[in-house]
Design a protein around this motif. Structure first.
Motif, PDB file in Angstrom:
ATOM      1  N   ASP A 127       0.807  -1.221   0.000  1.00 42.13           N
ATOM      2  CA  ASP A 127       0.000   0.000   0.000  1.00 42.13           C
ATOM      3  C   ASP A 127       0.843   1.275   0.000  1.00 42.13           C
ATOM      4  O   ASP A 127       0.572   2.200  -0.786  1.00 42.13           O
ATOM      5  CB  ASP A 127      -0.979  -0.004   1.175  1.00 42.13           C
ATOM      6  N   PRO A 128       1.883   1.391   0.862  1.00 43.00           N
ATOM      7  CA  PRO A 128       2.729   2.592   0.799  1.00 43.00           C
ATOM      8  C   PRO A 128       3.440   2.751  -0.539  1.00 43.00           C
ATOM      9  O   PRO A 128       3.628   3.863  -1.033  1.00 43.00           O
ATOM     10  CB  PRO A 128       3.725   2.378   1.940  1.00 43.00           C
ATOM     11  N   LEU A 129       3.825   1.631  -1.158  1.00 44.30           N
ATOM     12  CA  LEU A 129       4.485   1.693  -2.454  1.00 44.30           C
ATOM     13  C   LEU A 129       3.524   2.220  -3.517  1.00 44.30           C
ATOM     14  O   LEU A 129       3.889   3.058  -4.358  1.00 44.30           O
ATOM     15  CB  LEU A 129       4.986   0.300  -2.829  1.00 44.30           C
ATOM     16  N   VAL A 130       2.293   1.737  -3.493  1.00 42.35           N
ATOM     17  CA  VAL A 130       1.264   2.237  -4.405  1.00 42.35           C
ATOM     18  C   VAL A 130       1.091   3.739  -4.233  1.00 42.35           C
ATOM     19  O   VAL A 130       1.051   4.500  -5.210  1.00 42.35           O
ATOM     20  CB  VAL A 130      -0.074   1.520  -4.131  1.00 42.35           C
ATOM     21  N   ASP A 131       0.993   4.184  -2.994  1.00 37.77           N
ATOM     22  CA  ASP A 131       0.757   5.601  -2.723  1.00 37.77           C
ATOM     23  C   ASP A 131       1.923   6.465  -3.196  1.00 37.77           C
ATOM     24  O   ASP A 131       1.722   7.540  -3.764  1.00 37.77           O
ATOM     25  CB  ASP A 131       0.525   5.817  -1.222  1.00 37.77           C
ATOM     26  N   GLN A 132       3.147   5.999  -2.956  1.00 39.24           N
ATOM     27  CA  GLN A 132       4.310   6.790  -3.368  1.00 39.24           C
ATOM     28  C   GLN A 132       4.394   6.887  -4.889  1.00 39.24           C
ATOM     29  O   GLN A 132       4.699   7.953  -5.435  1.00 39.24           O
ATOM     30  CB  GLN A 132       5.607   6.192  -2.808  1.00 39.24           C
ATOM     31  N   ALA A 133       4.123   5.793  -5.569  1.00 40.83           N
ATOM     32  CA  ALA A 133       4.142   5.821  -7.030  1.00 40.83           C
ATOM     33  C   ALA A 133       3.117   6.816  -7.573  1.00 40.83           C
ATOM     34  O   ALA A 133       3.395   7.557  -8.523  1.00 40.83           O
ATOM     35  CB  ALA A 133       3.869   4.430  -7.581  1.00 40.83           C
ATOM     36  N   ALA A 134       1.947   6.836  -6.977  1.00 39.14           N
ATOM     37  CA  ALA A 134       0.900   7.762  -7.416  1.00 39.14           C
ATOM     38  C   ALA A 134       1.313   9.210  -7.152  1.00 39.14           C
ATOM     39  O   ALA A 134       1.100  10.094  -7.997  1.00 39.14           O
ATOM     40  CB  ALA A 134      -0.410   7.443  -6.703  1.00 39.14           C
ATOM     41  N   ARG A 135       1.907   9.478  -5.990  1.00 39.62           N
ATOM     42  CA  ARG A 135       2.357  10.839  -5.678  1.00 39.62           C
ATOM     43  C   ARG A 135       3.416  11.308  -6.667  1.00 39.62           C
ATOM     44  O   ARG A 135       3.380  12.449  -7.141  1.00 39.62           O
ATOM     45  CB  ARG A 135       2.918  10.909  -4.252  1.00 39.62           C
ATOM     46  N   GLU A 136       4.367  10.431  -6.981  1.00 38.44           N
ATOM     47  CA  GLU A 136       5.427  10.806  -7.918  1.00 38.44           C
ATOM     48  C   GLU A 136       4.857  11.137  -9.292  1.00 38.44           C
ATOM     49  O   GLU A 136       5.308  12.082  -9.946  1.00 38.44           O
ATOM     50  CB  GLU A 136       6.460   9.689  -8.025  1.00 38.44           C
ATOM     51  N   GLN A 137       3.861  10.374  -9.723  1.00 40.82           N
ATOM     52  CA  GLN A 137       3.247  10.674 -11.011  1.00 40.82           C
ATOM     53  C   GLN A 137       2.490  11.999 -10.963  1.00 40.82           C
ATOM     54  O   GLN A 137       2.568  12.804 -11.892  1.00 40.82           O
ATOM     55  CB  GLN A 137       2.313   9.548 -11.427  1.00 40.82           C
ATOM     56  N   ASP A 138       1.767  12.238  -9.885  1.00 39.42           N
ATOM     57  CA  ASP A 138       1.013  13.486  -9.750  1.00 39.42           C
ATOM     58  C   ASP A 138       1.948  14.696  -9.780  1.00 39.42           C
ATOM     59  O   ASP A 138       1.612  15.749 -10.324  1.00 39.42           O
ATOM     60  CB  ASP A 138       0.213  13.491  -8.448  1.00 39.42           C
ATOM     61  N   GLU A 139       3.132  14.534  -9.180  1.00 44.80           N
ATOM     62  CA  GLU A 139       4.103  15.629  -9.097  1.00 44.80           C
ATOM     63  C   GLU A 139       5.028  15.684 -10.306  1.00 44.80           C
ATOM     64  O   GLU A 139       5.858  16.588 -10.408  1.00 44.80           O
ATOM     65  CB  GLU A 139       4.942  15.470  -7.824  1.00 44.80           C
ATOM     66  N   ASP A 140       4.907  14.714 -11.214  1.00 42.51           N
ATOM     67  CA  ASP A 140       5.832  14.583 -12.340  1.00 42.51           C
ATOM     68  C   ASP A 140       7.277  14.611 -11.828  1.00 42.51           C
ATOM     69  O   ASP A 140       8.140  15.317 -12.356  1.00 42.51           O
ATOM     70  CB  ASP A 140       5.605  15.700 -13.361  1.00 42.51           C
ATOM     71  N   ALA A 141       7.523  13.807 -10.801  1.00 43.89           N
ATOM     72  CA  ALA A 141       8.806  13.828 -10.099  1.00 43.89           C
ATOM     73  C   ALA A 141       9.918  13.233 -10.953  1.00 43.89           C
ATOM     74  O   ALA A 141       9.675  12.457 -11.875  1.00 43.89           O
ATOM     75  CB  ALA A 141       8.683  13.049  -8.786  1.00 43.89           C
ATOM     76  N   ARG A 142      11.145  13.613 -10.620  1.00 42.10           N
ATOM     77  CA  ARG A 142      12.336  13.037 -11.229  1.00 42.10           C
ATOM     78  C   ARG A 142      13.244  12.548 -10.100  1.00 42.10           C
ATOM     79  O   ARG A 142      14.133  13.251  -9.648  1.00 42.10           O
ATOM     80  CB  ARG A 142      13.075  14.063 -12.102  1.00 42.10           C
ATOM     81  N   PRO A 143      13.026  11.322  -9.611  1.00 45.51           N
ATOM     82  CA  PRO A 143      13.851  10.803  -8.514  1.00 45.51           C
ATOM     83  C   PRO A 143      15.330  10.788  -8.904  1.00 45.51           C
ATOM     84  O   PRO A 143      15.691  10.430 -10.025  1.00 45.51           O
ATOM     85  CB  PRO A 143      13.316   9.376  -8.318  1.00 45.51           C
ATOM     86  N   GLU A 144      16.179  11.175  -7.976  1.00 41.38           N
ATOM     87  CA  GLU A 144      17.620  11.196  -8.238  1.00 41.38           C
ATOM     88  C   GLU A 144      18.159   9.777  -8.316  1.00 41.38           C
ATOM     89  O   GLU A 144      17.819   8.923  -7.495  1.00 41.38           O
ATOM     90  CB  GLU A 144      18.341  11.964  -7.132  1.00 41.38           C
ATOM     91  N   LEU A 145      18.995   9.519  -9.297  1.00 44.48           N
ATOM     92  CA  LEU A 145      19.548   8.186  -9.482  1.00 44.48           C
ATOM     93  C   LEU A 145      20.807   7.988  -8.641  1.00 44.48           C
ATOM     94  O   LEU A 145      21.617   8.912  -8.477  1.00 44.48           O
ATOM     95  CB  LEU A 145      19.874   7.943 -10.954  1.00 44.48           C
ATOM     96  N   ALA A 146      20.970   6.765  -8.138  1.00 49.16           N
ATOM     97  CA  ALA A 146      22.115   6.449  -7.279  1.00 49.16           C
ATOM     98  C   ALA A 146      23.249   5.813  -8.067  1.00 49.16           C
ATOM     99  O   ALA A 146      24.378   5.749  -7.574  1.00 49.16           O
ATOM    100  CB  ALA A 146      21.673   5.506  -6.153  1.00 49.16           C
ATOM    101  N   ALA A 147      22.981   5.312  -9.264  1.00 48.97           N
ATOM    102  CA  ALA A 147      24.008   4.667 -10.074  1.00 48.97           C
ATOM    103  C   ALA A 147      23.957   5.251 -11.478  1.00 48.97           C
ATOM    104  O   ALA A 147      22.889   5.647 -11.958  1.00 48.97           O
ATOM    105  CB  ALA A 147      23.784   3.151 -10.120  1.00 48.97           C
ATOM    106  N   HIS A 148      25.125   5.308 -12.128  1.00 47.31           N
ATOM    107  CA  HIS A 148      25.213   5.955 -13.431  1.00 47.31           C
ATOM    108  C   HIS A 148      26.092   5.148 -14.363  1.00 47.31           C
ATOM    109  O   HIS A 148      27.022   4.460 -13.935  1.00 47.31           O
ATOM    110  CB  HIS A 148      25.765   7.374 -13.281  1.00 47.31           C
ATOM    111  N   ILE A 149      25.815   5.249 -15.648  1.00 43.84           N
ATOM    112  CA  ILE A 149      26.599   4.573 -16.679  1.00 43.84           C
ATOM    113  C   ILE A 149      27.742   5.491 -17.086  1.00 43.84           C
ATOM    114  O   ILE A 149      27.514   6.640 -17.490  1.00 43.84           O
ATOM    115  CB  ILE A 149      25.733   4.227 -17.901  1.00 43.84           C
TER     116      ILE A 149
END
Length: 242
Positions: A127-149
């Motif tokens: 349930d918390p995972l569902v809620d966080q995913a929905a919030r990120e979409q609503d905010e058009d978020a760009r989560p910072e990445l921890a690993a890079h190519i």
């Protein structure tokens, strides 16, 4: 009727969300659905050219298998597994559905594995995972990445794996696709889903990477079939003639 109408509207809304959502709400698996699979992992080695989260063949195949996975925290023994668990159990190890598909692709065509990880942690309860995913979409978020190519130039073909979250890619995929220029490369999407397939995310990838060729031969697998999908994945990957 005034009391009944809001209840009917609420029920219709919930049914609509379930129908168009992806690997979070749709990846509901009963204990019997959490299966044990044992693919051959003989190809896995340490990969240079990335900061973390990768294994493969030093880019010699020109193939990168980048994926975002989020297995829920459940009792893999089965009796306490909750609805929504998006996992496969391999040799006692819990893998996310997308991670499992990525390993089978690597076994088939070679290449390097790269896990798309975020600095921000995600809750592993459903349930918390569902809620966080929905919030990120609503905010058009760009989560910072921890690993890079570090050296994308060594790859000509990029398999891109992600769950279908609420009818879209996870927002971390937007960060990933906006960080790199895949011009001149071929992107091949793959995605476990709960009934919605790609939900037109291939078009989103093409929009974010206009210089790349986004394959029309991507693979979607029902969440309920992922643990038994190794043969299907291998046949698909072999058919790409890479």
């Amino acid at each position: 009727m005034k009391r009944i109408l809001p209840l009917l509207l609420t029920a219709a809304l919930l049914l609509g969300l379930t129908a168009c959502s992806g690997d979070i709400p749709e990846t509901s698996q009963t204990p019997a659905d959490i299966s044990t699979a044992e693919p051959d992992n003989s190809n896995g080695t340490t990969v240079p050219g990335t900061e973390s989260g990768s294994s493969g063949s030093d880019g010699e195949d020109g193939i990168l298998i980048a994926y975002f996975t989020m297995p829920e925290d459940v009792d893999a023994a089965g009796v306490d597994a909750v609805a929504g668990a998006s996992i496969v159990v391999q040799d006692g190890e819990v893998l996310g559905n997308v991670e499992y598909m990525a390993t089978v692709i690597q076994e088939t065509v070679g290449g390097d594995l790269f896990q798309i990880e975020t600095v921000q942690s995600y809750p592993l309860d459903h349930d918390p995972l569902v809620d966080q995913a929905a919030r990120e979409q609503d905010e058009d978020a760009r989560p910072e990445l921890a690993a890079h190519i570090e050296n994308l130039d060594q790859y000509d073909t990029v398999f891109l794996g992600y769950p279908n979250w609420w009818g879209d890619m996870p927002q971390a995929l937007y960060t990933f696709l906006e960080e790199y220029d895949f011009s001149g490369k071929t992107i091949i999407p793959f995605c476990p889903h709960g009934g919605s397939g790609f939900s037109r995310t291939e078009s989103t990838i093409a929009r974010l990477q206009p210089g790349a060729v986004v394959s029309e031969n991507g693979l979607t697998v029902s969440r309920n079939d992922v643990a038994d999908s190794a043969a299907e994945i291998r046949a698909w990957a072999e058919g790409l003639s890479l």
